[in-house]
Scaffold this active site. Structure first.
Site, PDB file in Angstrom:
ATOM      1  N   ASP A  14      -4.461  12.940 -13.739  1.00 39.34           N
ATOM      2  CA  ASP A  14      -5.667  12.326 -14.303  1.00 39.34           C
ATOM      3  C   ASP A  14      -5.777  10.831 -14.032  1.00 39.34           C
ATOM      4  OD1 ASP A  14      -6.205  14.857 -15.315  1.00 39.34           O
ATOM      5  OD2 ASP A  14      -5.182  14.439 -17.205  1.00 39.34           O
ATOM      6  N   LYS A  17      -8.082  10.625  -9.297  1.00 37.23           N
ATOM      7  CA  LYS A  17      -8.041  11.093  -7.889  1.00 37.23           C
ATOM      8  C   LYS A  17      -9.428  11.549  -7.420  1.00 37.23           C
ATOM      9  CE  LYS A  17      -4.845  14.040  -9.137  1.00 37.23           C
ATOM     10  NZ  LYS A  17      -4.558  13.548 -10.508  1.00 37.23           N
ATOM     11  N   GLY A  41      -8.322  19.023 -12.785  1.00 40.22           N
ATOM     12  CA  GLY A  41      -9.697  18.717 -13.179  1.00 40.22           C
ATOM     13  C   GLY A  41     -10.013  17.351 -12.616  1.00 40.22           C
ATOM     14  N   HIS A  42     -10.805  17.299 -11.560  1.00 45.41           N
ATOM     15  CA  HIS A  42     -11.078  16.038 -10.859  1.00 45.41           C
ATOM     16  C   HIS A  42     -12.540  15.644 -11.079  1.00 45.41           C
ATOM     17  CE1 HIS A  42      -7.447  16.775  -7.954  1.00 45.41           C
ATOM     18  NE2 HIS A  42      -7.111  16.738  -9.223  1.00 45.41           N
ATOM     19  N   GLN A 222      -2.569  16.971  -9.807  1.00 47.75           N
ATOM     20  CA  GLN A 222      -1.544  16.546 -10.759  1.00 47.75           C
ATOM     21  C   GLN A 222      -0.992  15.167 -10.346  1.00 47.75           C
ATOM     22  OE1 GLN A 222      -1.102  20.192  -9.582  1.00 47.75           O
ATOM     23  NE2 GLN A 222      -2.731  20.317 -11.075  1.00 47.75           N
TER      24      GLN A 222
HETATM   25  P1  GDP Z   1      -8.080  13.149 -11.738  1.00 46.14           P
HETATM   26  O1  GDP Z   1      -7.546  14.434 -12.283  1.00 46.14           O
HETATM   27  O2  GDP Z   1      -7.003  12.265 -11.212  1.00 46.14           O
HETATM   28  O3  GDP Z   1      -9.194  13.345 -10.756  1.00 46.14           O
HETATM   29  O4  GDP Z   1      -8.700  12.366 -12.986  1.00 46.14           O
HETATM   30  P2  GDP Z   1      -9.657  13.004 -14.115  1.00 46.14           P
HETATM   31  O5  GDP Z   1     -10.997  13.210 -13.554  1.00 46.14           O
HETATM   32  O6  GDP Z   1      -8.993  14.135 -14.787  1.00 46.14           O
HETATM   33  O7  GDP Z   1      -9.637  11.831 -15.182  1.00 46.14           O
HETATM   34  C1  GDP Z   1     -10.039  10.535 -14.869  1.00 46.14           C
HETATM   35  C2  GDP Z   1     -11.172  10.147 -15.834  1.00 46.14           C
HETATM   36  O8  GDP Z   1     -11.388   8.750 -15.762  1.00 46.14           O
HETATM   37  C3  GDP Z   1     -12.494  10.765 -15.473  1.00 46.14           C
HETATM   38  O9  GDP Z   1     -13.246  10.940 -16.668  1.00 46.14           O
HETATM   39  C4  GDP Z   1     -13.162   9.715 -14.597  1.00 46.14           C
HETATM   40  O10 GDP Z   1     -14.584   9.782 -14.608  1.00 46.14           O
HETATM   41  C5  GDP Z   1     -12.695   8.462 -15.243  1.00 46.14           C
HETATM   42  N1  GDP Z   1     -12.490   7.307 -14.366  1.00 46.14           N
HETATM   43  C6  GDP Z   1     -12.009   7.264 -13.093  1.00 46.14           C
HETATM   44  N2  GDP Z   1     -11.860   5.988 -12.692  1.00 46.14           N
HETATM   45  C7  GDP Z   1     -12.252   5.205 -13.722  1.00 46.14           C
HETATM   46  C8  GDP Z   1     -12.287   3.787 -13.951  1.00 46.14           C
HETATM   47  O11 GDP Z   1     -11.927   2.981 -13.110  1.00 46.14           O
HETATM   48  N3  GDP Z   1     -12.729   3.367 -15.177  1.00 46.14           N
HETATM   49  C9  GDP Z   1     -13.131   4.226 -16.149  1.00 46.14           C
HETATM   50  N4  GDP Z   1     -13.537   3.715 -17.318  1.00 46.14           N
HETATM   51  N5  GDP Z   1     -13.093   5.565 -15.977  1.00 46.14           N
HETATM   52  C10 GDP Z   1     -12.649   6.036 -14.788  1.00 46.14           C
HETATM   53  P1  IMO Z   2      -5.100  16.781 -12.344  1.00 47.58           P
HETATM   54  O1  IMO Z   2      -5.114  17.242 -10.914  1.00 47.58           O
HETATM   55  C1  IMO Z   2      -2.842  16.377 -16.061  1.00 47.58           C
HETATM   56  C2  IMO Z   2       0.076  19.532 -16.941  1.00 47.58           C
HETATM   57  C3  IMO Z   2      -0.201  20.445 -18.117  1.00 47.58           C
HETATM   58  C4  IMO Z   2       1.231  20.773 -18.553  1.00 47.58           C
HETATM   59  C5  IMO Z   2       1.975  20.864 -17.227  1.00 47.58           C
HETATM   60  C6  IMO Z   2       2.155  22.282 -16.707  1.00 47.58           C
HETATM   61  O2  IMO Z   2      -6.406  16.854 -13.031  1.00 47.58           O
HETATM   62  O3  IMO Z   2      -4.438  15.447 -12.451  1.00 47.58           O
HETATM   63  P2  IMO Z   2       0.473  24.017 -15.583  1.00 47.58           P
HETATM   64  O4  IMO Z   2      -0.771  24.645 -16.120  1.00 47.58           O
HETATM   65  O5  IMO Z   2       0.267  23.226 -14.343  1.00 47.58           O
HETATM   66  O6  IMO Z   2       1.610  24.981 -15.445  1.00 47.58           O
HETATM   67  O7  IMO Z   2       0.915  22.977 -16.734  1.00 47.58           O
HETATM   68  O8  IMO Z   2       1.210  20.108 -16.289  1.00 47.58           O
HETATM   69  N1  IMO Z   2      -1.013  19.458 -15.941  1.00 47.58           N
HETATM   70  C7  IMO Z   2      -1.821  18.405 -15.783  1.00 47.58           C
HETATM   71  N2  IMO Z   2      -1.910  17.261 -16.481  1.00 47.58           N
HETATM   72  N3  IMO Z   2      -3.628  16.574 -14.980  1.00 47.58           N
HETATM   73  C8  IMO Z   2      -3.530  17.698 -14.249  1.00 47.58           C
HETATM   74  O9  IMO Z   2      -4.192  17.887 -13.084  1.00 47.58           O
HETATM   75  C9  IMO Z   2      -2.626  18.709 -14.673  1.00 47.58           C
HETATM   76  N4  IMO Z   2      -2.298  19.935 -14.208  1.00 47.58           N
HETATM   77  C10 IMO Z   2      -1.295  20.381 -14.974  1.00 47.58           C
HETATM   78  O10 IMO Z   2      -0.919  19.765 -19.122  1.00 47.58           O
HETATM   79  O11 IMO Z   2       1.770  19.679 -19.272  1.00 47.58           O
HETATM   80 MG    MG Z   3      -7.633  15.561 -14.049  1.00 50.61          MG
END
Ligand code: GDP
Ligand code: IMO
Ligand code: MG
Length: 407
Positions: A14, A17, A41-42, A222
């Site tokens: 998270d 990415k 979840g991207h 991840q």
């Molecule tokens: P990922 O799994 O690495 O793609 O990240 P996620 O999408 O799960 O979580 C990142 C969250 O932060 C999302 O809600 C994005 O919209 C948000 N986000 C990404 N970059 C920034 C930033 O620079 N500032 C803020 N405030 N939010 C951001």
């Molecule tokens: P992105 O790509 C954050 C965590 C789960 C749990 C552990 C194992 O959005 O960054 P799993 O279902 O993979 O066997 O769970 O890994 N986890 C993540 N945490 N971002 C993710 O993906 C994750 N994918 C798995 O919360 O702790």
């Molecule tokens: Mg994510």
């Protein structure tokens, strides 16, 4: 000249990415996922509209970008069908630009059943998407693969053997309901069109694109601390989330990659169970969670929040041969009087912090480094020196344009 780039997370996922891959995709021919599954979840924000992708590469919103799902991904056809339908409803089409490796191991409903039943007993806090059980079957050489959809006889045999095995595990170990083999076969049959439309020899296509001089981007899911070998085992996911995962999860050698962009938030979050040395439980934690909207993009669970751990980050830079740091969510720190970062662990393993003065002004949306407050520049500069890697991207908001590029 072509430039192949790997973008991956350096923390517990998270890191942002999705946003960064989407932003970089403007210059890219193809974006490839190489590990993980729909546990990811991207999030991408374009023109005020937010899209969360779980399986589709985050270049998908650029209509000309080719999308690749490599053999290292564990594939839920149900999740993929749902995601593609949702995107098609938004006008995003995939004809002639989605390529899925025949060697992807499939996630069946019974994998999800086992994941959920097991996590109730031995809690890791998984996403409940069947990821761990699907990778187990892959390594045990009994997985049903995407290419098996091409031969209904082979598919039936393999699914029957595998689901019979799953049902024994479910009934005998977890006292849980078995799955109907017939229903699973019917469901797989209803997704056969995905095979007909998108099945590919991914390695061959990448070779061809590379010969044509195209630039390719590989998108990690991840983060490094969730890596099955190098993460906080056993509180990890079941794939190699680190740079080596590209070679095995797509079929290219390490030298194919020219640039490795490692992403870190300006602080730290974690979803699920497991150690987190710099975790906070005070008002600062609440402020990080609130300002950063720290809720999981896949499960909606609240993310645990804490300060940046520079010791762990420095390790992740080496582990992945990161060439470029990308620091995200700098804007989330805008209203902190002071900011801590962990610079060592004491003899008892507790974090030792260095305190930085906050900048107490708005960085949100800034896209020119010169316009950042001096205290923000000093914080970034300390991070770069400590980890021995320069930042080439700084993110100041969720949208494409809220980004600073430094080279
Ligand atoms: P990922 O799994 O690495 O793609 O990240 P996620 O999408 O799960 O979580 C990142 C969250 O932060 C999302 O809600 C994005 O919209 C948000 N986000 C990404 N970059 C920034 C930033 O620079 N500032 C803020 N405030 N939010 C951001
Ligand atoms: P992105 O790509 C954050 C965590 C789960 C749990 C552990 C194992 O959005 O960054 P799993 O279902 O993979 O066997 O769970 O890994 N986890 C993540 N945490 N971002 C993710 O993906 C994750 N994918 C798995 O919360 O702790
Ligand atoms: Mg994510």
């Amino acid at each position: 000249m072509s430039l192949n780039t790997l973008v991956l997370g350096l923390q517990w996922g998270d890191e942002g990415k999705g946003k960064i891959v989407d932003a970089l995709s403007e210059q890219i021919h193809a974006v490839c996922r190489f590990q993980g599954g729909h546990n990811a979840g991207h999030t991408i924000k374009v023109n005020g509209q937010q899209t969360v992708l779980h399986l589709c590469p985050s270049g998908a919103l650029h209509p000309k970008v080719q999308c690749v799902i490599g053999n290292g991904v564990v594939l839920s056809l149900e999740a993929l069908a749902k995601e593609l339908k949702g995107l098609e409803d938004l006008g995003v089409t995939f004809e002639n630009r989605m390529h899925i490796s025949n060697a992807c191991s499939l996630i069946l409903p019974s994998h999800i059943g086992i994941d959920k039943a097991r996590d109730k007993k031995e809690s890791i806090g998984t996403t409940g998407r069947g990821i761990g059980p699907a990778y187990e079957d892959k390594v045990a050489r009994r997985a049903v693969r995407f290419g098996d959809l091409g031969d209904s006889k082979v598919l039936k045999e393999k699914v029957t053997t595998l689901v019979n095995y799953h049902n024994k595990v479910l009934e005998n170990l977890y006292n849980a309901e078995p799955f109907s083999i017939e229903k699973i076969l019917l469901e797989l049959d209803s997704f056969k069109y995905l095979y007909d439309n998108y099945s590919s020899d991914v390695q061959d296509i990448i070779y061809k694109w590379s010969k044509e001089g195209h630039s390719i981007l590989f998108e990690g899911a991840q983060g490094s601390l969730l890596d099955i070998d190098h993460g906080t085992y056993p509180y990890v996911t079941s794939s190699n989330t680190t740079a080596g995962g590209v070679s095995t999860g797509i079929g290219v050698g390490p030298k194919f990659i020219d640039k490795i962009v490692g992403i870190s938030k300006a602080y730290t979050t974690r979803v699920g169970e497991g150690p987190f040395l710099t975790e906070l439980f005070d008002d600062n934690a609440e402020m990080l969670a609130k300002r950063g909207h720290e809720f999981g993009a896949t499960t909606g669970r609240p993310r645990r929040c804490g300060w940046l751990d520079l010791v762990a980050l420095k390790k992740a830079i080496f582990l992945n041969s990161v060439t470029d740091l990308c620091l995200t969510k700098l804007d989330v720190l805008d209203s902190f009087n002071s900011i801590d970062a962990c610079i060592e662990y004491d003899n008892s393993g507790n974090p030792v912090y260095k305190t930085f003065p906050g900048w107490m002004s708005k960085t949100e949306g800034i896209n020119d480094f010169n316009n950042l407050p001096e205290n923000a520049k000093s914080y970034i500069s300390f991070i770069e020196d400590f980890i021995g890697c320069s930042a080439s991207i700084i993110s100041t908001g969720p949208s494409r344009e809220q980004t600073i590029y430094l080279d």
